[in-house]
Design an enzyme around this catalytic site. Structure first.
Site, PDB file in Angstrom:
ATOM      1  N   ASP A  17      30.317  43.773  43.596  1.00 41.44           N
ATOM      2  CA  ASP A  17      31.572  44.037  44.329  1.00 41.44           C
ATOM      3  C   ASP A  17      32.636  44.548  43.352  1.00 41.44           C
ATOM      4  OD1 ASP A  17      31.688  41.555  43.037  1.00 41.44           O
ATOM      5  OD2 ASP A  17      33.125  40.721  44.469  1.00 41.44           O
ATOM      6  N   HIS A  73      32.592  37.010  33.100  1.00 41.31           N
ATOM      7  CA  HIS A  73      31.822  36.424  34.192  1.00 41.31           C
ATOM      8  C   HIS A  73      30.532  37.209  34.448  1.00 41.31           C
ATOM      9  CE1 HIS A  73      34.971  33.620  35.118  1.00 41.31           C
ATOM     10  NE2 HIS A  73      35.851  34.584  35.359  1.00 41.31           N
TER      11      HIS A  73
END
Length: 317
Positions: A9, A245
């Site tokens: 995303d 991340h």
């Protein structure tokens, strides 16, 4: 080489992870699927196409995926983290080209077909909400036997002093679609959770990012430009720099030895005050409830060689 399908995303940290996939010789990227998350799916799909061209991946198909969670209503998008355009609002996305067409298959179907084409070899690396994988499981219950493994960025298990970033116990990707996450966690395939427990240990400092921007050529300059917005969001937490991340999930997919793993079944809380919490049943701590019956052990990352992760990422420039 590890065959990887990247479910994403984009997202600033997604862009950094995609760069790793584009440059690391251990990775064979066979497809990109998009999902809502850091921005609406139209935006994340546009960003995936733009990044594919920027990083020299025009041969890699991109399939558009889910626009909303399975059950949970939308709570908006993190434009204060990633910018309105999802990539730091710096206006550096490449112009459209003849290569920016989408694959005609929906993401869930694309995942199924790629898994069957590369049966036993494909590693799925989702770094957003897990809706596309959940749809694929619903469409094809036999999917898990064709997938070598799932290495996902998501979850918060409370180790090393790290809780959630959406609530005291919930991480954003899992919180975005907890019903999908529970389906993925309880399917009969090996899942590795690369959660905040370890990604908050992998901090790219301001000096580290500046060095990439200064010495990393065109791609280093681009990644430094987009991370400035991200760094402003994280500065109160990090004192300068960002957490790595999504690139950490890719690093784990390519070299699990960088991480310490803890094994046991995992469930996801789907409603209430703990919505999005990831819960692992540990060995020797039985639960008499039926919620764990028949579930396979999954792997949760509980520690990381952060210096080596950072060193290996820096070496790609």
């Amino acid at each position: 080489m590890t065959k990887i399908l990247f479910d994403t995303d984009p997202g600033i940290d997604d862009a950094m992870a995609l760069y790793l996939l584009a440059r690391d010789p251990r990775a064979e990227l066979v497809g990109i699927t998009t999902v809502f998350g850091n921005a609406p799916v139209d935006t994340t799909t546009r960003n995936a196409l733009a990044l594919r061209e920027r990083f020299g991946l025009s041969h890699v198909p991109v399939a558009r995926g889910a626009a909303r969670a399975l059950v949970k209503p939308s709570e908006g998008y993190a434009d204060f983290v990633h910018g309105r355009d999802g990539l730091g609002d710096v206006g550096t996305a490449p112009a459209s080209s003849g290569h920016d067409t989408l694959d005609g298959r929906a993401a869930a179907l694309f995942i199924i077909e790629m898994a069957r084409r590369h049966s036993g070899e494909l590693v799925l690396v989702p770094v957003g909400p897990l809706t596309n994988l959940a749809h694929a499981l619903q469409l094809d219950p036999e999917l898990p036997r064709h997938v070598r493994g799932v290495v996902l960025m998501g979850g918060a298990f409370g180790t090393l002093g790290h809780g959630g970033n959406m609530s005291p116990v919930a991480e954003a990707n899992i919180h975005g679609d907890p019903h999908a996450a529970d389906l993925v966690a309880t399917a009969d395939w090996p899942v590795t959770f690369v959660g905040l427990d370890v990604t908050h240990q992998v901090r790219m400092s301001t000096a580290y990012l500046d060095e990439i921007g200064r010495e990393g050529g065109e791609h280093g300059r681009y990644l430094r430009d987009i991370t400035r917005f991200y760094e402003r969001f994280y500065e109160p937490r990090t004192g300068g720099g960002i957490y790595s991340h999504d690139a950490s999930a890719v690093a784990c997919a390519l070299d699990p030895g960088l991480f310490t793993l803890r094994h046991g079944p995992v469930r996801v809380v789907t409603d209430g005050i703990a919505c999005g919490q990831t819960v692992q049943r540990l060995p020797g701590r039985p639960d008499p409830s039926p919620h764990w019956n028949g579930l396979r052990d999954q792997a949760v990352c509980v520690d990381v060689d952060s210096e080596r992760v950072l060193r290996e990422y820096r070496a790609l420039f």
